[in-house]
Design an enzyme around this catalytic site. Structure first.
Site, mmCIF file in Angstrom:
data_model
loop_
_atom_site.group_PDB
_atom_site.id
_atom_site.type_symbol
_atom_site.label_atom_id
_atom_site.label_comp_id
_atom_site.label_asym_id
_atom_site.label_seq_id
_atom_site.Cartn_x
_atom_site.Cartn_y
_atom_site.Cartn_z
ATOM 1 N N ASP A 270 -15.033 73.256 -72.341
ATOM 2 C CA ASP A 270 -14.059 73.557 -71.402
ATOM 3 C C ASP A 270 -14.301 74.483 -70.863
ATOM 4 O O ASP A 270 -14.011 75.000 -69.783
ATOM 5 C CB ASP A 270 -12.824 72.756 -71.906
ATOM 6 C CG ASP A 270 -12.439 73.773 -73.480
ATOM 7 O OD1 ASP A 270 -13.140 74.134 -74.295
ATOM 8 O OD2 ASP A 270 -10.940 73.828 -73.879
ATOM 9 N N ASP B 195 -24.240 65.642 -68.486
ATOM 10 C CA ASP B 195 -23.938 65.116 -67.331
ATOM 11 C C ASP B 195 -23.122 65.779 -66.387
ATOM 12 O O ASP B 195 -23.186 65.907 -65.028
ATOM 13 C CB ASP B 195 -23.570 63.488 -67.698
ATOM 14 C CG ASP B 195 -23.364 62.584 -66.576
ATOM 15 O OD1 ASP B 195 -24.194 62.687 -65.399
ATOM 16 O OD2 ASP B 195 -22.399 62.038 -66.457
ATOM 17 N N ASP C 129 -23.582 68.493 -62.915
ATOM 18 C CA ASP C 129 -23.008 68.110 -61.587
ATOM 19 C C ASP C 129 -22.372 69.326 -60.987
ATOM 20 O O ASP C 129 -22.317 69.794 -59.825
ATOM 21 C CB ASP C 129 -22.069 67.097 -61.521
ATOM 22 C CG ASP C 129 -22.711 65.495 -61.338
ATOM 23 O OD1 ASP C 129 -24.146 65.427 -61.555
ATOM 24 O OD2 ASP C 129 -22.004 64.703 -60.723
ATOM 25 N N TYR D 29 -24.215 58.025 -75.066
ATOM 26 C CA TYR D 29 -24.705 57.113 -74.050
ATOM 27 C C TYR D 29 -25.587 55.970 -74.648
ATOM 28 O O TYR D 29 -25.813 54.818 -74.175
ATOM 29 C CB TYR D 29 -25.693 58.102 -73.276
ATOM 30 C CG TYR D 29 -25.097 58.549 -72.057
ATOM 31 C CD1 TYR D 29 -24.178 59.530 -71.926
ATOM 32 C CD2 TYR D 29 -25.895 58.308 -70.650
ATOM 33 C CE1 TYR D 29 -23.713 60.020 -70.980
ATOM 34 C CE2 TYR D 29 -25.422 59.016 -69.680
ATOM 35 C CZ TYR D 29 -24.323 59.707 -69.680
ATOM 36 O OH TYR D 29 -23.744 60.223 -68.549
ATOM 37 N N LYS E 140 -18.014 71.182 -78.501
ATOM 38 C CA LYS E 140 -16.694 71.121 -78.823
ATOM 39 C C LYS E 140 -16.464 71.080 -80.222
ATOM 40 O O LYS E 140 -15.763 70.173 -80.819
ATOM 41 C CB LYS E 140 -16.382 69.514 -77.852
ATOM 42 C CG LYS E 140 -14.722 69.658 -78.102
ATOM 43 C CD LYS E 140 -14.132 70.489 -77.084
ATOM 44 C CE LYS E 140 -12.620 70.359 -77.183
ATOM 45 N NZ LYS E 140 -11.903 71.435 -76.044
HETATM 46 C C1 IPM Z 1 -27.269 61.320 -64.183
HETATM 47 C C2 IPM Z 1 -26.673 60.207 -63.804
HETATM 48 C C3 IPM Z 1 -26.839 59.017 -64.751
HETATM 49 C C4 IPM Z 1 -26.390 59.538 -66.265
HETATM 50 C C5 IPM Z 1 -26.031 57.711 -64.568
HETATM 51 C C6 IPM Z 1 -26.253 57.160 -63.341
HETATM 52 C C7 IPM Z 1 -26.360 56.522 -65.648
HETATM 53 O O1 IPM Z 1 -25.334 60.377 -63.438
HETATM 54 O O2 IPM Z 1 -28.565 61.183 -64.232
HETATM 55 O O3 IPM Z 1 -26.857 62.424 -64.214
HETATM 56 O O4 IPM Z 1 -24.956 59.639 -66.438
HETATM 57 O O5 IPM Z 1 -27.107 60.154 -66.992
HETATM 58 MG MG MG Z 2 -24.746 62.540 -63.972
#
Ligand code: IPM
Ligand code: MG
Length: 358
Positions: A225, A249, A253, A143, A193
């Site tokens: 993975d 990240d 999710d 990042y 990884k």
């Molecule tokens: C998160 C979001 C951010 C990230 C984006 C919006 C830059 O997806 O906070 O997880 O990737 O960190």
């Molecule tokens: Mg995110």
């Protein structure tokens, strides 16, 4: 006590959900005798519209003058990846994380009792429960690495994104994870990884060194993975999951999805000094912005995390979490978590119900 909170309302549903969260903070203030003072901070697409850049000068300084930061959500199609970096909301998000030194991102993913049936996994899997804490490194890795874009003679344009990690960065996030595990179920799963990446091999060796310092905490290495697979096969096996920025990240999710609603999950981002930043893990949902449809619960639970981690107000944090659980147990649902046939309340009504439960 007096507490000063920076409010970043942001874009899309951000302003609506922050309003409900502020209502909850004020209710806690009344009930427990605290005074909360708010400072509005402009950041995100709304800042681009107002002043031409998503991260106006002085933003970090204003936040640093506060005890904590509460963020709704930023982003939207209006400020897409075709726009210059300084106009994009994501740029502002990364900048504030870096400028406030928020290297540790805590993303709990737990099935709330009243919503166990919302879990999309097999019933037997859901019944075992899900209660994990993702600890994501937030200010390093790909990042923040050097990026490049150049012409090649024979392959067209080529780009690179550098992923770098230092021992210092790995060690400090690792410590957070082990300390967190001691407050939970004493297990750390470190995701990397290492079969491919040099940064992961360093990550692993630092984690192994730390694991020896925390002999009371069970430790395992998990390849990323495999972790993605285990999260849908048997998420109950995880307690604290620690990983680098981009893996975190993606996996966070996934972890949020298996709990049934991304609209319920809070997060905290912290460094070695205040202020920490609290935000729901969902995005700005521009499609439902301004319609009183958004679920304010993730932001309200972020407030509970703020009470617990920034203000050391554990009772107040418990009170907020209990108020949310009661609202859900009583059958109140926003559209995102309602099953067919269930009656639906809006953002404001959900906020009011939770406040009344405190
Ligand atoms: C998160 C979001 C951010 C990230 C984006 C919006 C830059 O997806 O906070 O997880 O990737 O960190
Ligand atoms: Mg995110």
């Amino acid at each position: 006590m007096n507490y000063k909170i920076a409010l970043i309302r942001g874009d899309g549903i951000g302003p609506e959900i922050v309003d409900e969260a502020v209502g909850v903070i004020n209710r806690v203030g009344e009930k427990f005798g605290h005074t909360f003072i708010y400072v509005d901070v402009l950041l995100g697409g709304c800042a681009t519209d107002a002043v031409g850049k998503s991260y106006p000068d002085g933003t970090a300084e204003i936040c640093k003058s506060c005890d904590a930061v509460l963020l709704g959500a930023v982003g939207g199609p209006k400020w897409g990846s075709d726009k210059p970096a300084e106009q994009r909301p994501e740029t502002a998000l990364l900048a504030i994380r870096k400028d406030l030194g928020l290297y540790a991102n805590l993303r709990p993913a737990a099935l709330r009792p009243a919503l166990a049936e919302a879990c999309p996994l097999k019933k037997e899997t859901a019944e075992k429960g899900i209660d994990l804490m993702m600890v994501r490194e937030l200010t390093g890795g790909v990042y923040f690495g050097k990026r490049d874009r150049y012409e090649t003679p024979d392959r067209g344009v080529e780009c690179t994104d550098l992923m770098a990690y230092s021992e210092m960065e790995i060690e400090r996030i690792g410590r957070r994870a082990f300390e967190m595990a001691r407050l939970r179920r004493n297990k750390v799963s470190s995701v990397d990884k290492a079969n491919v990446l040099e940064t992961s091999r360093l990550w692993r060796s630092v984690m192994h060194r730390l694991a020896k310092e925390y002999p009371d905490v069970a430790y395992e290495d998990v390849l990323v993975d495999n972790c993605a697979m285990q999260l849908v096969r048997d998420p109950g096996q995880f307690d604290v999951v620690v990983t680098e920025n981009m893996f975190g990240d993606i996996l966070s999710d996934e972890a949020s999805m298996i709990t049934g609603s991304i609209g319920l999950l809070p997060s905290a981002s912290m460094g070695d000094t205040a202020p920490a930043l609290y935000e729901p893990i969902h995005g700005s949902a521009p499609d439902i912005a301004g319609q009183d449809k958004a679920n304010p619960i993730a932001t309200i639970l972020s407030v509970a995390m703020m009470f617990r981690y920034s203000f050391h107000l554990a009772q107040e944090a418990d009170a907020v979490e209990r108020a949310v659980d009661k609202a859900l147990a009583d059958g109140w649902r926003t559209a995102d978590i309602a099953k067919p046939g269930e009656s639906i309340v809006g953002t404001r009504q959900m906020g009011q119900i939770i406040r009344d439960n405190i």
